[in-house]
Motif scaffolding. Sequence first.
Motif, PDB file in Angstrom:
ATOM      1  N   MET A  70      41.137  49.598  38.445  1.00  0.00           N
ATOM      2  CA  MET A  70      40.454  49.427  37.156  1.00  0.00           C
ATOM      3  C   MET A  70      39.082  50.086  37.182  1.00  0.00           C
ATOM      4  SD  MET A  70      41.323  45.453  36.239  1.00  0.00           S
ATOM      5  CE  MET A  70      42.946  44.767  36.569  1.00  0.00           C
ATOM      6  N   GLU A  71      38.376  49.946  38.295  1.00  0.00           N
ATOM      7  CA  GLU A  71      37.055  50.568  38.431  1.00  0.00           C
ATOM      8  C   GLU A  71      37.167  52.082  38.331  1.00  0.00           C
ATOM      9  OE1 GLU A  71      33.194  50.094  41.360  1.00  0.00           O
ATOM     10  OE2 GLU A  71      35.192  50.123  42.269  1.00  0.00           O
ATOM     11  N   ARG A  72      38.184  52.646  38.951  1.00  0.00           N
ATOM     12  CA  ARG A  72      38.383  54.093  38.894  1.00  0.00           C
ATOM     13  C   ARG A  72      38.653  54.540  37.461  1.00  0.00           C
ATOM     14  NH1 ARG A  72      42.250  57.819  38.420  1.00  0.00           N
ATOM     15  NH2 ARG A  72      43.876  56.238  38.095  1.00  0.00           N
ATOM     16  N   GLN A  73      39.496  53.794  36.733  1.00  0.00           N
ATOM     17  CA  GLN A  73      39.856  54.181  35.381  1.00  0.00           C
ATOM     18  C   GLN A  73      38.689  54.062  34.410  1.00  0.00           C
ATOM     19  OE1 GLN A  73      43.262  51.568  34.932  1.00  0.00           O
ATOM     20  NE2 GLN A  73      44.694  53.269  35.141  1.00  0.00           N
ATOM     21  N   SER A  74      37.753  53.163  34.695  1.00  0.00           N
ATOM     22  CA  SER A  74      36.617  52.960  33.785  1.00  0.00           C
ATOM     23  C   SER A  74      35.369  53.719  34.218  1.00  0.00           C
ATOM     24  CB  SER A  74      36.298  51.460  33.688  1.00  0.00           C
ATOM     25  OG  SER A  74      35.900  50.955  34.957  1.00  0.00           O
ATOM     26  N   SER A  75      35.499  54.573  35.210  1.00  0.00           N
ATOM     27  CA  SER A  75      34.317  55.249  35.773  1.00  0.00           C
ATOM     28  C   SER A  75      33.736  56.323  34.881  1.00  0.00           C
ATOM     29  CB  SER A  75      34.697  55.875  37.123  1.00  0.00           C
ATOM     30  OG  SER A  75      35.650  56.913  36.932  1.00  0.00           O
ATOM     31  N   GLY A  76      34.491  56.787  33.897  1.00  0.00           N
ATOM     32  CA  GLY A  76      34.052  57.897  33.067  1.00  0.00           C
ATOM     33  C   GLY A  76      34.586  59.224  33.547  1.00  0.00           C
ATOM     34  N   ASP A  77      35.146  59.229  34.747  1.00  0.00           N
ATOM     35  CA  ASP A  77      35.726  60.460  35.293  1.00  0.00           C
ATOM     36  C   ASP A  77      37.195  60.622  34.914  1.00  0.00           C
ATOM     37  OD1 ASP A  77      33.311  61.037  36.576  1.00  0.00           O
ATOM     38  OD2 ASP A  77      33.872  59.860  38.344  1.00  0.00           O
ATOM     39  N   ILE A 114      48.823  36.116  38.683  1.00  0.00           N
ATOM     40  CA  ILE A 114      47.674  36.385  37.823  1.00  0.00           C
ATOM     41  C   ILE A 114      47.859  37.708  37.090  1.00  0.00           C
ATOM     42  CG2 ILE A 114      45.165  36.631  37.760  1.00  0.00           C
ATOM     43  CD1 ILE A 114      46.175  33.892  38.768  1.00  0.00           C
ATOM     44  N   GLY A 115      47.579  37.726  35.778  1.00  0.00           N
ATOM     45  CA  GLY A 115      47.654  38.970  35.017  1.00  0.00           C
ATOM     46  C   GLY A 115      49.035  39.589  35.107  1.00  0.00           C
ATOM     47  N   ALA A 116      49.080  40.808  35.640  1.00  0.00           N
ATOM     48  CA  ALA A 116      50.368  41.487  35.799  1.00  0.00           C
ATOM     49  C   ALA A 116      51.291  40.719  36.731  1.00  0.00           C
ATOM     50  CB  ALA A 116      50.151  42.908  36.317  1.00  0.00           C
ATOM     51  N   LYS A 141      39.580  38.357  30.426  1.00  0.00           N
ATOM     52  CA  LYS A 141      38.406  38.064  31.255  1.00  0.00           C
ATOM     53  C   LYS A 141      37.837  39.329  31.890  1.00  0.00           C
ATOM     54  CE  LYS A 141      39.115  33.188  32.317  1.00  0.00           C
ATOM     55  NZ  LYS A 141      37.824  32.766  31.721  1.00  0.00           N
ATOM     56  N   LEU A 142      38.645  40.374  31.966  1.00  0.00           N
ATOM     57  CA  LEU A 142      38.195  41.658  32.492  1.00  0.00           C
ATOM     58  C   LEU A 142      37.988  42.673  31.367  1.00  0.00           C
ATOM     59  CD1 LEU A 142      40.538  41.861  35.603  1.00  0.00           C
ATOM     60  CD2 LEU A 142      38.061  41.531  35.630  1.00  0.00           C
ATOM     61  N   GLY A 143      38.069  42.192  30.121  1.00  0.00           N
ATOM     62  CA  GLY A 143      37.827  43.080  28.985  1.00  0.00           C
ATOM     63  C   GLY A 143      38.957  44.037  28.685  1.00  0.00           C
ATOM     64  N   ILE A 144      40.174  43.696  29.112  1.00  0.00           N
ATOM     65  CA  ILE A 144      41.339  44.526  28.823  1.00  0.00           C
ATOM     66  C   ILE A 144      42.447  43.647  28.222  1.00  0.00           C
ATOM     67  CG2 ILE A 144      40.833  46.294  30.549  1.00  0.00           C
ATOM     68  CD1 ILE A 144      42.798  44.921  32.438  1.00  0.00           C
ATOM     69  N   LEU A 166      47.078  31.144  26.354  1.00  0.00           N
ATOM     70  CA  LEU A 166      46.934  31.757  27.676  1.00  0.00           C
ATOM     71  C   LEU A 166      46.282  33.135  27.580  1.00  0.00           C
ATOM     72  CD1 LEU A 166      50.412  30.836  29.207  1.00  0.00           C
ATOM     73  CD2 LEU A 166      48.188  30.008  29.997  1.00  0.00           C
ATOM     74  N   THR A 167      46.682  33.912  26.580  1.00  0.00           N
ATOM     75  CA  THR A 167      46.202  35.287  26.454  1.00  0.00           C
ATOM     76  C   THR A 167      44.759  35.354  25.981  1.00  0.00           C
ATOM     77  OG1 THR A 167      48.462  36.023  25.962  1.00  0.00           O
ATOM     78  CG2 THR A 167      46.678  37.524  25.375  1.00  0.00           C
ATOM     79  N   PHE A 168      44.385  34.523  25.016  1.00  0.00           N
ATOM     80  CA  PHE A 168      43.049  34.612  24.421  1.00  0.00           C
ATOM     81  C   PHE A 168      41.972  33.948  25.272  1.00  0.00           C
ATOM     82  CE2 PHE A 168      45.289  34.573  19.993  1.00  0.00           C
ATOM     83  CZ  PHE A 168      45.747  35.858  20.224  1.00  0.00           C
ATOM     84  N   THR A 169      42.353  32.945  26.051  1.00  0.00           N
ATOM     85  CA  THR A 169      41.359  32.282  26.906  1.00  0.00           C
ATOM     86  C   THR A 169      41.322  32.852  28.314  1.00  0.00           C
ATOM     87  OG1 THR A 169      42.876  30.575  27.752  1.00  0.00           O
ATOM     88  CG2 THR A 169      41.730  30.113  25.668  1.00  0.00           C
ATOM     89  N   GLY A 170      42.468  33.361  28.789  1.00  0.00           N
ATOM     90  CA  GLY A 170      42.545  33.831  30.161  1.00  0.00           C
ATOM     91  C   GLY A 170      42.556  32.710  31.182  1.00  0.00           C
ATOM     92  N   ARG A 171      42.610  31.458  30.701  1.00  0.00           N
ATOM     93  CA  ARG A 171      42.567  30.322  31.621  1.00  0.00           C
ATOM     94  C   ARG A 171      43.852  30.192  32.419  1.00  0.00           C
ATOM     95  NH1 ARG A 171      39.875  26.701  27.326  1.00  0.00           N
ATOM     96  NH2 ARG A 171      42.015  26.122  26.810  1.00  0.00           N
ATOM     97  N   ALA A 172      43.726  29.588  33.595  1.00  0.00           N
ATOM     98  CA  ALA A 172      44.879  29.370  34.464  1.00  0.00           C
ATOM     99  C   ALA A 172      45.488  27.999  34.193  1.00  0.00           C
ATOM    100  CB  ALA A 172      44.470  29.487  35.925  1.00  0.00           C
ATOM    101  N   ILE A 173      46.801  27.907  34.402  1.00  0.00           N
ATOM    102  CA  ILE A 173      47.480  26.617  34.361  1.00  0.00           C
ATOM    103  C   ILE A 173      48.182  26.402  35.696  1.00  0.00           C
ATOM    104  CG2 ILE A 173      47.783  26.600  31.858  1.00  0.00           C
ATOM    105  CD1 ILE A 173      50.712  27.435  32.314  1.00  0.00           C
ATOM    106  N   ASP A 174      48.334  25.132  36.073  1.00  0.00           N
ATOM    107  CA  ASP A 174      48.972  24.833  37.345  1.00  0.00           C
ATOM    108  C   ASP A 174      50.486  24.758  37.171  1.00  0.00           C
ATOM    109  OD1 ASP A 174      49.502  22.339  36.185  1.00  0.00           O
ATOM    110  OD2 ASP A 174      47.957  21.293  37.336  1.00  0.00           O
ATOM    111  N   ALA A 175      51.184  24.506  38.273  1.00  0.00           N
ATOM    112  CA  ALA A 175      52.642  24.501  38.245  1.00  0.00           C
ATOM    113  C   ALA A 175      53.188  23.405  37.337  1.00  0.00           C
ATOM    114  CB  ALA A 175      53.180  24.341  39.659  1.00  0.00           C
TER     115      ALA A 175
END
Length: 264
Positions: A70-77, A114-116, A141-144, A166-175
Amino acid sequence: MTSFLHYAHRGHVVTLTMNAPDRRNPLTGNTAVDEFLEAIDRIEGDSSVRAVIITGAGTAFSSGGSIQEMERQSSGDVSGMEIRRDYRRGIQRLPLALFNLEVPVIAAVNGPAIGAGLDLACMCDMRIASEKAIFAESFVKLGIIPGDGGAWLLPRIVGLSRAAELTFTGRAIDAGKALEWNLVSQVVPADQLLATASELAEAVAANPPHAVRMAKRLLREGMHMRLDSLLELSAGFQVISHQTADHREAVSAFLEKRKPTAIA
């Protein structure tokens, strides 16, 4: 199989273990997608495989996308078109491949998804969770946003309102919450997770494979098909099923009050 994914074939069941525990089994910035696609192609070419289990080595199922990538993709390069190409030629190939795989797939979620990583579990047909599992659709939570099909998969599993939460808050839920929300079908002690997943896989594998594969296709097509169209497809599949030796043996065994002999 190479470095990320361990492929183990026992009887009619293949277990795919994401094997980068030091990085919590990320799905981008590495060979993960290519190795999953190679494994799926191998499974499709092997008629002896009747069920698949996906799990993670170490304490996590999958941490999702690589922060370094993600850092590489957002670097501007990296241009916008390059990022689009990265997604289309990378992670987005995985939901399409798993969706179209006819063999039923079980996610044995041993830890954080988490995420993907959560979306990977949603790409599977069935999900069993360890008591240590947690789930988060954490992209915002990572702006994506979910770029791997999660926005299509998750609402179909837990419903639109819970998927939105789940999508709008990014919060985790347990099992336990995941079980309550039907995100998973079972929660078991950590030391029983793979045994439980294997038992389920064996129960699937015990049935005639042609019927299981076509039943999975009907469930998948039913996610976006009209009822009349699905009924027409079902009729065609049923023609095939009625003409198999497995079906004839199952009917005979039922009438004779005995256990059917596997043919396929």
